[in-house]
Design a protein around this motif. Structure first.
Motif, PDB file in Angstrom:
ATOM      1  N   TYR A  71       0.830  -1.208   0.000  1.00  0.00           N
ATOM      2  CA  TYR A  71       0.000   0.000   0.000  1.00  0.00           C
ATOM      3  C   TYR A  71       0.868   1.263   0.000  1.00  0.00           C
ATOM      4  O   TYR A  71       0.483   2.286  -0.566  1.00  0.00           O
ATOM      5  CB  TYR A  71      -0.948   0.003   1.211  1.00  0.00           C
ATOM      6  CG  TYR A  71      -2.374  -0.378   0.848  1.00  0.00           C
ATOM      7  CD1 TYR A  71      -2.676  -1.664   0.413  1.00  0.00           C
ATOM      8  CD2 TYR A  71      -3.411   0.545   0.942  1.00  0.00           C
ATOM      9  CE1 TYR A  71      -3.978  -2.024   0.077  1.00  0.00           C
ATOM     10  CE2 TYR A  71      -4.719   0.200   0.612  1.00  0.00           C
ATOM     11  CZ  TYR A  71      -4.994  -1.081   0.184  1.00  0.00           C
ATOM     12  OH  TYR A  71      -6.280  -1.423  -0.146  1.00  0.00           O
ATOM     13  N   ILE A  72       2.024   1.188   0.656  1.00  0.00           N
ATOM     14  CA  ILE A  72       2.917   2.351   0.661  1.00  0.00           C
ATOM     15  C   ILE A  72       3.355   2.659  -0.776  1.00  0.00           C
ATOM     16  O   ILE A  72       3.333   3.815  -1.207  1.00  0.00           O
ATOM     17  CB  ILE A  72       4.144   2.107   1.577  1.00  0.00           C
ATOM     18  CG1 ILE A  72       3.687   1.972   3.037  1.00  0.00           C
ATOM     19  CG2 ILE A  72       5.155   3.253   1.446  1.00  0.00           C
ATOM     20  CD1 ILE A  72       4.785   1.600   4.006  1.00  0.00           C
ATOM     21  N   LEU A  73       3.709   1.619  -1.532  1.00  0.00           N
ATOM     22  CA  LEU A  73       4.060   1.826  -2.945  1.00  0.00           C
ATOM     23  C   LEU A  73       2.868   2.408  -3.707  1.00  0.00           C
ATOM     24  O   LEU A  73       3.017   3.302  -4.545  1.00  0.00           O
ATOM     25  CB  LEU A  73       4.513   0.505  -3.581  1.00  0.00           C
ATOM     26  CG  LEU A  73       5.736  -0.161  -2.946  1.00  0.00           C
ATOM     27  CD1 LEU A  73       6.034  -1.492  -3.623  1.00  0.00           C
ATOM     28  CD2 LEU A  73       6.945   0.761  -3.017  1.00  0.00           C
ATOM     29  N   ASN A  74       1.676   1.915  -3.397  1.00  0.00           N
ATOM     30  CA  ASN A  74       0.443   2.434  -3.992  1.00  0.00           C
ATOM     31  C   ASN A  74       0.260   3.930  -3.688  1.00  0.00           C
ATOM     32  O   ASN A  74      -0.109   4.708  -4.566  1.00  0.00           O
ATOM     33  CB  ASN A  74      -0.731   1.589  -3.470  1.00  0.00           C
ATOM     34  CG  ASN A  74      -2.045   2.334  -3.408  1.00  0.00           C
ATOM     35  OD1 ASN A  74      -2.587   2.756  -4.426  1.00  0.00           O
ATOM     36  ND2 ASN A  74      -2.561   2.517  -2.194  1.00  0.00           N
ATOM     37  N   TRP A  75       0.571   4.314  -2.441  1.00  0.00           N
ATOM     38  CA  TRP A  75       0.416   5.734  -2.079  1.00  0.00           C
ATOM     39  C   TRP A  75       1.445   6.598  -2.784  1.00  0.00           C
ATOM     40  O   TRP A  75       1.154   7.739  -3.165  1.00  0.00           O
ATOM     41  CB  TRP A  75       0.497   5.914  -0.552  1.00  0.00           C
ATOM     42  CG  TRP A  75      -0.686   5.334   0.160  1.00  0.00           C
ATOM     43  CD1 TRP A  75      -1.997   5.390  -0.224  1.00  0.00           C
ATOM     44  CD2 TRP A  75      -0.670   4.577   1.376  1.00  0.00           C
ATOM     45  NE1 TRP A  75      -2.786   4.735   0.680  1.00  0.00           N
ATOM     46  CE2 TRP A  75      -2.009   4.228   1.675  1.00  0.00           C
ATOM     47  CE3 TRP A  75       0.332   4.172   2.257  1.00  0.00           C
ATOM     48  CZ2 TRP A  75      -2.367   3.488   2.799  1.00  0.00           C
ATOM     49  CZ3 TRP A  75      -0.015   3.442   3.377  1.00  0.00           C
ATOM     50  CH2 TRP A  75      -1.351   3.098   3.639  1.00  0.00           C
ATOM     51  N   ILE A  76       2.653   6.097  -2.945  1.00  0.00           N
ATOM     52  CA  ILE A  76       3.683   6.846  -3.672  1.00  0.00           C
ATOM     53  C   ILE A  76       3.210   7.038  -5.122  1.00  0.00           C
ATOM     54  O   ILE A  76       3.243   8.141  -5.669  1.00  0.00           O
ATOM     55  CB  ILE A  76       5.042   6.101  -3.623  1.00  0.00           C
ATOM     56  CG1 ILE A  76       5.576   6.084  -2.187  1.00  0.00           C
ATOM     57  CG2 ILE A  76       6.050   6.763  -4.575  1.00  0.00           C
ATOM     58  CD1 ILE A  76       6.783   5.196  -1.969  1.00  0.00           C
ATOM     59  N   TYR A  77       2.717   5.953  -5.711  1.00  0.00           N
ATOM     60  CA  TYR A  77       2.195   6.009  -7.082  1.00  0.00           C
ATOM     61  C   TYR A  77       1.057   7.028  -7.177  1.00  0.00           C
ATOM     62  O   TYR A  77       1.044   7.885  -8.060  1.00  0.00           O
ATOM     63  CB  TYR A  77       1.718   4.614  -7.499  1.00  0.00           C
ATOM     64  CG  TYR A  77       1.053   4.562  -8.852  1.00  0.00           C
ATOM     65  CD1 TYR A  77       1.795   4.334 -10.008  1.00  0.00           C
ATOM     66  CD2 TYR A  77      -0.330   4.757  -8.976  1.00  0.00           C
ATOM     67  CE1 TYR A  77       1.191   4.301 -11.252  1.00  0.00           C
ATOM     68  CE2 TYR A  77      -0.944   4.725 -10.221  1.00  0.00           C
ATOM     69  CZ  TYR A  77      -0.188   4.494 -11.349  1.00  0.00           C
ATOM     70  OH  TYR A  77      -0.797   4.465 -12.578  1.00  0.00           O
ATOM     71  N   ARG A  78       0.117   6.939  -6.256  1.00  0.00           N
ATOM     72  CA  ARG A  78      -1.049   7.837  -6.306  1.00  0.00           C
ATOM     73  C   ARG A  78      -0.653   9.293  -6.099  1.00  0.00           C
ATOM     74  O   ARG A  78      -1.277  10.201  -6.643  1.00  0.00           O
ATOM     75  CB  ARG A  78      -2.097   7.430  -5.250  1.00  0.00           C
ATOM     76  CG  ARG A  78      -2.743   6.092  -5.535  1.00  0.00           C
ATOM     77  CD  ARG A  78      -3.942   5.840  -4.644  1.00  0.00           C
ATOM     78  NE  ARG A  78      -5.083   6.666  -5.040  1.00  0.00           N
ATOM     79  CZ  ARG A  78      -6.293   6.574  -4.495  1.00  0.00           C
ATOM     80  NH1 ARG A  78      -6.515   5.687  -3.541  1.00  0.00           N
ATOM     81  NH2 ARG A  78      -7.277   7.336  -4.885  1.00  0.00           N
ATOM     82  N   GLU A 127      -1.809  10.755  -9.348  1.00  0.00           N
ATOM     83  CA  GLU A 127      -3.139  11.345  -9.140  1.00  0.00           C
ATOM     84  C   GLU A 127      -3.096  12.589  -8.262  1.00  0.00           C
ATOM     85  O   GLU A 127      -4.119  13.221  -8.035  1.00  0.00           O
ATOM     86  CB  GLU A 127      -4.071  10.295  -8.489  1.00  0.00           C
ATOM     87  CG  GLU A 127      -4.270   9.049  -9.323  1.00  0.00           C
ATOM     88  CD  GLU A 127      -4.941   7.927  -8.529  1.00  0.00           C
ATOM     89  OE1 GLU A 127      -5.614   8.217  -7.513  1.00  0.00           O
ATOM     90  OE2 GLU A 127      -4.769   6.752  -8.908  1.00  0.00           O
ATOM     91  N   GLY A 128      -1.932  12.906  -7.703  1.00  0.00           N
ATOM     92  CA  GLY A 128      -1.833  14.032  -6.786  1.00  0.00           C
ATOM     93  C   GLY A 128      -2.581  13.778  -5.484  1.00  0.00           C
ATOM     94  O   GLY A 128      -2.966  14.700  -4.773  1.00  0.00           O
ATOM     95  N   HIS A 129      -2.761  12.508  -5.182  1.00  0.00           N
ATOM     96  CA  HIS A 129      -3.533  12.126  -4.008  1.00  0.00           C
ATOM     97  C   HIS A 129      -2.601  11.816  -2.841  1.00  0.00           C
ATOM     98  O   HIS A 129      -1.678  11.034  -2.972  1.00  0.00           O
ATOM     99  CB  HIS A 129      -4.375  10.890  -4.373  1.00  0.00           C
ATOM    100  CG  HIS A 129      -4.934  10.139  -3.209  1.00  0.00           C
ATOM    101  ND1 HIS A 129      -6.246  10.213  -2.835  1.00  0.00           N
ATOM    102  CD2 HIS A 129      -4.343   9.294  -2.332  1.00  0.00           C
ATOM    103  CE1 HIS A 129      -6.438   9.456  -1.779  1.00  0.00           C
ATOM    104  NE2 HIS A 129      -5.312   8.881  -1.464  1.00  0.00           N
ATOM    105  N   LEU A 130      -2.845  12.450  -1.679  1.00  0.00           N
ATOM    106  CA  LEU A 130      -2.017  12.157  -0.503  1.00  0.00           C
ATOM    107  C   LEU A 130      -2.873  12.192   0.751  1.00  0.00           C
ATOM    108  O   LEU A 130      -3.494  13.209   1.057  1.00  0.00           O
ATOM    109  CB  LEU A 130      -0.874  13.185  -0.382  1.00  0.00           C
ATOM    110  CG  LEU A 130      -0.030  13.068   0.887  1.00  0.00           C
ATOM    111  CD1 LEU A 130       0.769  11.778   0.904  1.00  0.00           C
ATOM    112  CD2 LEU A 130       0.921  14.260   1.012  1.00  0.00           C
ATOM    113  N   ASP A 131      -2.935  11.060   1.448  1.00  0.00           N
ATOM    114  CA  ASP A 131      -3.635  11.014   2.730  1.00  0.00           C
ATOM    115  C   ASP A 131      -2.601  10.656   3.788  1.00  0.00           C
ATOM    116  O   ASP A 131      -2.270   9.502   3.996  1.00  0.00           O
ATOM    117  CB  ASP A 131      -4.740   9.954   2.669  1.00  0.00           C
ATOM    118  CG  ASP A 131      -5.517   9.876   3.980  1.00  0.00           C
ATOM    119  OD1 ASP A 131      -5.060  10.454   4.988  1.00  0.00           O
ATOM    120  OD2 ASP A 131      -6.581   9.252   3.993  1.00  0.00           O
TER     121      ASP A 131
END
Lengths: 10, 212
Positions: free
Chosen positions: B162-169, B173-177
């Motif tokens: 999921y961390i890799l997914n968040w880096i990708y996003r 996508e400019g998405h950061l939570d």
């Protein structure tokens, strides 16, 4: 509201 | 949806199925922390309340229902059906503390002060530390069955992916939570020692025993 933007994850 | 997220979800799914198969086939939940499983059930219950309010996709709904149903099934197997095999006296982590700290943190640090948002945030914080009773139990007994270590490896890998997914996003996508990201880093970090032992021992066909 944030939910529709990021709560798409599990 | 991206490849990291998908493999992460599949890893999570695999972990849950491995655990159910281990308990069902051996008719025993020995070596499994009932407290960690209770915490995961609380995590899913608090997070997936949005099943009733928010539709994302068939995939999302199906996975949520499966995670909820399987966690309650696991609890049933550990505390009812196979409760005679539950190593209660080794499962001594004070998990109440994890709940209290997660509740306080969720009330203080959240994206929005609303009931659903605080429950979601609580579930993210609690998930980060929910494996501690299980890891504590392994430390206490000094070993884990190989199927239990496969379970832990799949479960730990999921948040790492999921961390890799968040880096990708973030980049695509400019998405950061940052609540999910920071909690995910803590969660993955807790598995570091275990990952090391898994790669150096279990993958070479040895049992997972802790160095004395």
């Amino acid at each position: 509201y944030h939910a529709d933007r990021y709560h798409d994850e599990l | 949806m991206n490849v990291f997220r998908l493999i992460g979800d599949m890893s999570h799914l695999a972990a849950i199925i491995i655990l159910l198969i281990k308990i069902w086939r051996s008719r025993s939940c020995s070596g499994i922390s009932g407290k960690s499983q209770l915490l995961f059930t609380a995590v899913f219950t608090c997070r997936y309340l949005d099943l009733f309010t928010n539709f994302v996709s068939i995939y999302n709904t199906t996975m949520k229902i499966f995670f909820l149903a399987s966690s309650y099934a696991t609890i049933y197997l550990i505390f009812m059906k196979f409760k005679a095999t539950y190593n209660r006296n080794h499962d001594t982590f004070r998990f109440e503390l994890l709940i209290v700290v997660s509740v306080i943190l969720a009330l203080l640090i959240n994206h929005e002060f609303s009931a659903t948002e605080i429950l979601w945030t609580f579930s993210i914080y609690l998930e980060a530390v929910a494996i501690l009773p299980q890891l504590f139990m392994i430390t206490k007994t000094g070993e884990a069955e190989s199927i239990t270590s496969h379970y832990l490896f799949a479960l730990g890998s999921y948040r790492g992916l999921y961390i890799l997914n968040w880096i990708y996003r973030y980049y695509v996508e400019g998405h950061l939570d940052w609540i999910a990201v920071l909690s995910g880093i803590v969660q993955t970090g807790l598995y570091c020692d275990f990952f090391y032992l898994y790669i150096t021992r279990v993958m070479k066909g040895k049992n997972l025993t802790l160095p004395a």
